[in-house]
Design an enzyme around this catalytic site. Structure first.
Site, mmCIF file in Angstrom:
data_model
loop_
_atom_site.group_PDB
_atom_site.id
_atom_site.type_symbol
_atom_site.label_atom_id
_atom_site.label_comp_id
_atom_site.label_asym_id
_atom_site.label_seq_id
_atom_site.Cartn_x
_atom_site.Cartn_y
_atom_site.Cartn_z
ATOM 1 N N LYS A 221 65.993 44.847 6.061
ATOM 2 C CA LYS A 221 65.126 46.018 6.181
ATOM 3 C C LYS A 221 63.758 45.781 5.558
ATOM 4 C CE LYS A 221 68.394 49.653 7.157
ATOM 5 N NZ LYS A 221 68.962 50.956 6.773
ATOM 6 N N ARG A 255 76.983 46.988 5.563
ATOM 7 C CA ARG A 255 76.662 46.975 6.995
ATOM 8 C C ARG A 255 75.563 45.926 7.205
ATOM 9 N NH1 ARG A 255 72.910 49.319 10.499
ATOM 10 N NH2 ARG A 255 73.729 49.851 12.573
#
Length: 276
Positions: A221, A255
Site C-alpha cells: 500500500k 491479507r
C-alpha cells in the site's frame, strides 16, 4: 478463536494468510494481471501451495477514485471465477471482496465461504441480513464514504478511538442481526492519511479488547511505498516489515499479494512468541 467456513473450523489462534486475487483491470498493484482462466488457476494454485488459507476474490476496485461499475458487471466478472475455483480446488475457502449484497448472495450460492466488506454494511443495508441468513464469517472494515470520496474524509478527533467506536457499533449491529463469526479490519489506506495509518499500526494491539479476530491488509500500500519513495512494485520488503509488526501486535489474518513471504513472517513471529 475459531471461525466456521463451509463447515471447516479455522483456528485463528495461529495467524493465517489470505491471498489476494484481483479480477479488476484497475487495481492499484496487480490490475489486469489475471485475465484468463490459465493465469487465474496458476496464481491461485501458487498461493494455496505457498500456504494461503483463504483466497480473497474481488471484481470491484476499491482504490481511491476507482471506476464505479454496475452490480451486474461485478457479478459477471466474479461468478465464472468462483465456479472455476470451486471446481478446480474443491476444498478452497473463497472470500468475496464486495460491499454489495447481491454479489455476496450470488457468490455464496456458488460456493464462497466468507464475505469481506470494505463498508461493513454502510453501502448496502441488506448485506448483514444476507450474511446472517447464510451463517458465514463477515469481515467488517473501517472506511468513510466511498472509494471515490474517502480520501477527503480523513479528519478524526483520535483515529484509533474513532475506529474502535466504529467497530463497537458495527459488531453490536451484526450480533443483533444474528451474525456469529466477525472479523475486523482497520482499513489501512481507506479514509486515512499516511500518518494516521502508522498511528493505527502503532496502536493495533488496542483492538484486542474487542475480542474479535483482526485482519490486516497492508500489502504494497501507499503508506509503504510513499514512505520509502518507491512504488508498489518495489514494496515487498516494506510489506514484510509492517506485516511482522502487525503480527506481533495481534493480527489474526494477513491479507496479501505475496503469500510465501507472509507465511514466513508468521512462522518467525510464532517462533519468537513461543520463547517468551
Amino acid at each position: 478463536m475459531t471461525i466456521n467456513c463451509n463447515g471447516n473450523l479455522i483456528d485463528l489462534t495461529s495467524p493465517k494468510v489470505m491471498g489476494i486475487l484481483n479480477l479488476t483491470p484497475d487495481s492499484f498493484y496487480d490490475g489486469g494481471s489475471y485475465k484468463d482462466e490459465k493465469s487465474i488457476l496458476l496464481q491461485v494454485d501458487k498461493m494455496l501451495k505457498d500456504g494461503a488459507t483463504f483466497i480473497d476474490v474481488g471484481a470491484y476496485s476499491s482504490r481511491p477514485n476507482a471506476t464505479n461499475i454496475p452490480v451486474e458487471e461485478e457479478i459477471s466478472r466474479i461468478i465464472p471465477i468462483v465456479k472455476l475455483l470451486v471446481k478446480e480446488f474443491p476444498s478452497i475457502l473463497i472470500s468475496i471482496d464486495t460491499f454489495r449484497s447481491a454479489v455476496a448472495k450470488t457468490c455464496l450460492d456458488n460456493g464462497a465461504a466468507l464475505i469481506n466488506d470494505i463498508s461493513a454494511g454502510s453501502l448496502d443495508e441488506d448485506m448483514m441480513t444476507v450474511i446472517a441468513a447464510y451463517k458465514v464469517p463477515y469481515i467488517v472494515m473501517h472506511m468513510r464514504g466511498t472509494p471515490a470520496t474517502m480520501q477527503q474524509l480523513t479528519e478524526y478527533i483520535d483515529v484509533t478511538l474513532d475506529v474502535k467506536y466504529y467497530f463497537a457499533e458495527k459488531i453490536a449491529n451484526a450480533r443483533t442481526k444474528g451474525i456469529v463469526d466477525i472479523i475486523i479490519d482497520p482499513g489501512f489506506g481507506f479514509a486515512k492519511t499516511t500518518a494516521q495509518n502508522f498511528t493505527l499500526l502503532q496502536n493495533l494491539d488496542f483492538f484486542k479488547t474487542l475480542e474479535i479476530p483482526l485482519l490486516v491488509g497492508l500489502s504494497r500500500k501507499s503508506m509503504i511505498y510513499k514512505t520509502l519513495n518507491t512504488s508498489a512494485t518495489n514494496a515487498l520488503n516494506g510489506t514484510t516489515t509492517l506485516n511482522t509488526i502487525a503480527l506481533i501486535k495481534g493480527a489474526s489474518i494477513l491479507r496479501v499479494h505475496d503469500v510465501k513471504e507472509a507465511v514466513e513472517c508468521i512462522k518467525l513471529t510464532e517462533a519468537l512468541k513461543s520463547n517468551e
